[in-house]
Design a protein around this motif. Structure first.
Motif, PDB file in Angstrom:
ATOM      1  N   THR A 118       0.083 -44.698 -40.998  1.00  0.00           N
ATOM      2  CA  THR A 118      -1.033 -45.508 -40.494  1.00  0.00           C
ATOM      3  C   THR A 118      -0.944 -45.571 -38.967  1.00  0.00           C
ATOM      4  O   THR A 118       0.045 -45.143 -38.377  1.00  0.00           O
ATOM      5  N   THR A 140       0.716 -51.883 -44.082  1.00  0.00           N
ATOM      6  CA  THR A 140      -0.630 -52.190 -43.593  1.00  0.00           C
ATOM      7  C   THR A 140      -1.553 -52.600 -44.740  1.00  0.00           C
ATOM      8  O   THR A 140      -1.625 -51.922 -45.769  1.00  0.00           O
ATOM      9  N   ARG A 178      -5.442 -53.216 -45.685  1.00  0.00           N
ATOM     10  CA  ARG A 178      -6.704 -52.730 -45.136  1.00  0.00           C
ATOM     11  C   ARG A 178      -7.854 -53.662 -45.523  1.00  0.00           C
ATOM     12  O   ARG A 178      -8.019 -53.989 -46.695  1.00  0.00           O
ATOM     13  N   GLU A 218      -5.368 -54.367 -40.970  1.00  0.00           N
ATOM     14  CA  GLU A 218      -6.229 -53.406 -40.291  1.00  0.00           C
ATOM     15  C   GLU A 218      -7.686 -53.661 -40.669  1.00  0.00           C
ATOM     16  O   GLU A 218      -8.001 -53.860 -41.839  1.00  0.00           O
ATOM     17  N   PHE A 223     -11.614 -52.319 -40.682  1.00  0.00           N
ATOM     18  CA  PHE A 223     -12.217 -50.999 -40.739  1.00  0.00           C
ATOM     19  C   PHE A 223     -13.588 -51.134 -41.387  1.00  0.00           C
ATOM     20  O   PHE A 223     -13.852 -52.087 -42.094  1.00  0.00           O
ATOM     21  N   ASN A 267      -5.384 -43.336 -38.548  1.00  0.00           N
ATOM     22  CA  ASN A 267      -4.679 -43.255 -39.824  1.00  0.00           C
ATOM     23  C   ASN A 267      -4.760 -41.826 -40.338  1.00  0.00           C
ATOM     24  O   ASN A 267      -5.816 -41.202 -40.248  1.00  0.00           O
ATOM     25  N   PHE A 271      -1.406 -47.631 -47.870  1.00  0.00           N
ATOM     26  CA  PHE A 271      -1.702 -49.023 -47.549  1.00  0.00           C
ATOM     27  C   PHE A 271      -1.096 -49.940 -48.602  1.00  0.00           C
ATOM     28  O   PHE A 271      -0.982 -49.568 -49.763  1.00  0.00           O
ATOM     29  N   ARG A 320      -6.074 -52.991 -50.362  1.00  0.00           N
ATOM     30  CA  ARG A 320      -7.410 -52.848 -49.767  1.00  0.00           C
ATOM     31  C   ARG A 320      -8.289 -53.976 -50.260  1.00  0.00           C
ATOM     32  O   ARG A 320      -8.244 -54.331 -51.427  1.00  0.00           O
TER      33      ARG A 320
END
Ligand code: SF4
Lengths: 432, 191
Positions: A4, A165, A167, A202, A204, A256, A262, A265
């Motif tokens: 990432t 991470t 997401r 993160e 996005f 990434n 990850f 999510r």
């Protein structure tokens, strides 16, 4: 192995090809930031450990921004500034933003961005938990304590545990009454104040791409309220435009890998987001503004690193313009640059300062002010059982001063709308 | 690092943040001036709302009036202890007040780091929240070598987690001692 953005930055700063979440590594620091509350004890530890004559690891990489207790008669608070000044002098530190003159900035996290210290791909450590704000620029930025900061002052290095991470994907078109503050309050409410502990958050998605840099800063500012180590938004053209206008130092944009791993999510549809509020006494105590509609508040506060940027005041002015506040309302621009821009920015021919003064709002000087309570004479501080609705980032017991006061957190739109009614108010009532 | 710590326990709930541990108004005092330093002990945990101070009964002051050292040397808390600001004044205040260890199922990251790297106190992790099994004032034995904590009043014993990768730093007494021990740092010339 795929990585990432955060993993790539950490690997590059550890001189490694690869890092894996969970491992402890030593990394190099690009920027170390400290302020008036944590700077003096950091300096004391530095001297104790490295000796009275020790020099900092790199005077170009140390940034000192006094901001917390500036406009106060408190002698101990003023002594802290003297200590910073003497240290900057002794060490010949070019990046000390002294109080009382042209160089004075105000709230460090906003000042760091304005001064070009939030460069993509770099590592920023700061003795303040909201250092994570700079993740908005694709930088690895995180808060540390005084001992760690003293260690960096002497060596330029620090150990970190590589985070996993999480997401957060926000897709779609953000409605005009929704601000980044609503999104982050929603997310913190969903995952809890420890929902991202030790991890990276993160952001996005198409809604994030459409956001201004200031709104991305608001998002990343509050990842610490979910316990996160750092927040990150991949740098793009907007990031570069912002940075290139402020520094000519080099930077690196990481992305990434396609199959990066990850922790989890979560997806949000921007169109479905609501104006959100965090009720006393925790940032994850969420409710929509509509659910709380009509609850009494006795003061409103717009300021801090998360809610005191120019765009926050533009939002507030859209609602306050031509109206009168019903309760004590305090405005504190984060920095001197924001303060100047309040005067330079106009709506229907009136600048923001005029709009606020017309509305009966009190305007303070750029600093952290009552965001963290502070000495008794701090502008906007609570002293009794006030119920404050605020654009700041924390509503722990006693955070804005008095242990008996209560704090609701909300977006500048919601705070401004509530200032007009004296009750928690969905901003859609005033936005047409 | 002492392997066994015995003391009187002070019990707290979830999400004890750094403003409760040491309210921001007190952060102006110097941590290295011996007299001012005591203020941090005096005001340690003074931001905890009275009803949640010293569970399960509540309303038990952590520090007696005009004192700087507490009768409680171990804290048992619920999840996310030390959340909020990065102020190292928080673990320092607890240390100055005489706290040797905190036992909680989880910590906020920066507090944990500060406690370890500054060598202020031991942040032990319990498997689950132990707040229901201890009353403020109970005598507690924390045995780090054998990874357990014992309540003398009830006779119950609970497991705590291994310190993991930070054990070396805790044993050395902080990041500076650790870095010297491992050769990362040479002794400073004029200390
Ligand atoms: S504005 Fe508030 S949250 Fe931001 S750095 Fe200052 S005290 Fe901390």
């Amino acid at each position: 192995m795929p990585m990432t953005i955060t993993e790539k930055i950490l690997a590059a700063h550890a001189g490694r090809k690869q890092v894996t979440p969970g491992e402890n590594i030593w990394i190099d620091t690009d920027v170390l930031m400290t302020h008036d509350v944590c700077g003096p004890p950091t300096i004391a530890i530095f001297k104790q450990q490295f000796g009275e004559k020790a020099r900092v690891f790199d005077a170009q990489k140390v940034v000192i921004i006094p901001d917390h207790y500036i406009f106060t008669a408190d002698q101990h608070a003023r002594r802290n500034i003297d200590i910073l000044r003497a240290f900057a002098d002794e060490q010949n530190l070019p990046h000390y933003y002294d109080v009382g003159g042209e160089r004075y900035k105000g709230v460090c996290h906003v000042a760091l961005a304005e001064e070009g210290w939030t460069r993509p791909g770099e590592v920023l450590f700061g003795t303040d938990s909201h250092t994570c704000t700079a993740g908005a620029f694709g930088q690895f930025a995180t808060g540390i304590g005084n001992t760690d900061a003293a260690f960096i002052l002497g060596t330029g290095k620090l150990w970190v545990k590589v985070p996993e991470t999480m997401r957060f994907i926000i897709d779609g078109k953000i409605p005009p009454y929704i601000m980044a503050k609503d999104i982050i309050l929603q997310i913190i409410g969903d995952i809890g104040v420890d929902g991202a502990s030790y991890r990276t958050m993160e952001f996005f998605g198409s809604a994030i791409e459409a956001m201004t840099m200031e709104e991305r800063m608001t998002l990343c500012n509050m990842v610490i309220e979910a316990g996160s180590k750092n927040g990150i938004v991949a740098a793009d053209k907007k990031t570069e435009t912002f940075i290139l206008a402020r520094t000519n130092a080099p930077y690196t944009i990481y992305r990434n890998d396609i199959d990066a791993r990850f922790h989890s999510r979560r997806t949000y549809k921007a169109e479905e987001l609501l104006p959100m509020v965090a009720k006393p006494h925790s940032p994850d105590n969420k409710a929509s503004a509509r659910e709380l509609q009509g609850e009494k508040v006795t003061r409103a506060y717009i300021g801090s690193c998360t809610g005191g940027k120019l765009s926050d005041f533009v939002a507030a002015a859209e609602i306050l313009h031509g109206q009168q506040v019903a309760i004590d309302t305090f405005i504190v621009p984060a920095t001197t640059e924001v303060d100047r821009n309040l005067r330079a920015t106009k709506i229907n021919g009136r600048n923001l300062v005029q709009i606020f003064e017309d509305a009966g709002v009190q305007i303070g000087k750029p600093s952290c002010a009552a965001c963290l309570g502070g000495p008794a004479d701090t502008f906007g501080r609570t002293h009794d059982d006030e119920i404050c609705i605020s654009t700041t980032n924390r509503n722990f017991p006693g955070r804005m001063g008095s242990k008996n006061s209560q704090v609701y957190l909300a977006s500048p739109y919601t705070v401004a709308a509530s200032a007009l009614t004296g009750k928690i108010t969905d901003p859609r009532e005033f936005l047409v | 690092m002492k392997n066994k710590i015995t003391g009187r326990v002070y019990v707290l709930g979830d999400d004890i943040d750094t403003d409760q541990i040491i309210p921001a108004v007190h952060l102006v005092y110097s941590l290295d001036d011996p007299n001012e330093r005591k203020k941090y002990g005096e005001f340690a945990l003074s931001g905890v709302p009275p009803a949640q101070a010293g569970l399960p009964a509540g309303n038990i002051p952590f520090i007696k009036k005009d004192q700087a050292v507490s009768q409680f040397s171990i804290i048992i808390a619920a999840k996310n202890f030390g959340c909020g600001s990065s102020r190292e004044h928080a673990p320092a205040a607890l240390q100055i007040a005489g706290v040797k260890a905190v036992i909680a199922p989880s910590y906020a990251r920066i507090f944990y780091r500060n406690a370890v790297d500054g060598g202020f106190l031991i942040p032990a992790e319990s498997q689950e929240s132990l707040t229901g099994y201890f009353d403020t004032g109970d005598i507690v034995e924390l045995d780090l070598a054998n990874k357990k904590v014992h309540n003398r009043r009830s006779g119950q014993t609970f497991a705590i987690k291994d310190l993991g990768q930070v054990a070396g730093i805790i044993e050395a007494g902080g990041i500076f001692a650790y870095a010297r021990k491992t050769g990362m740092l040479q002794e400073a010339a004029d200390v």
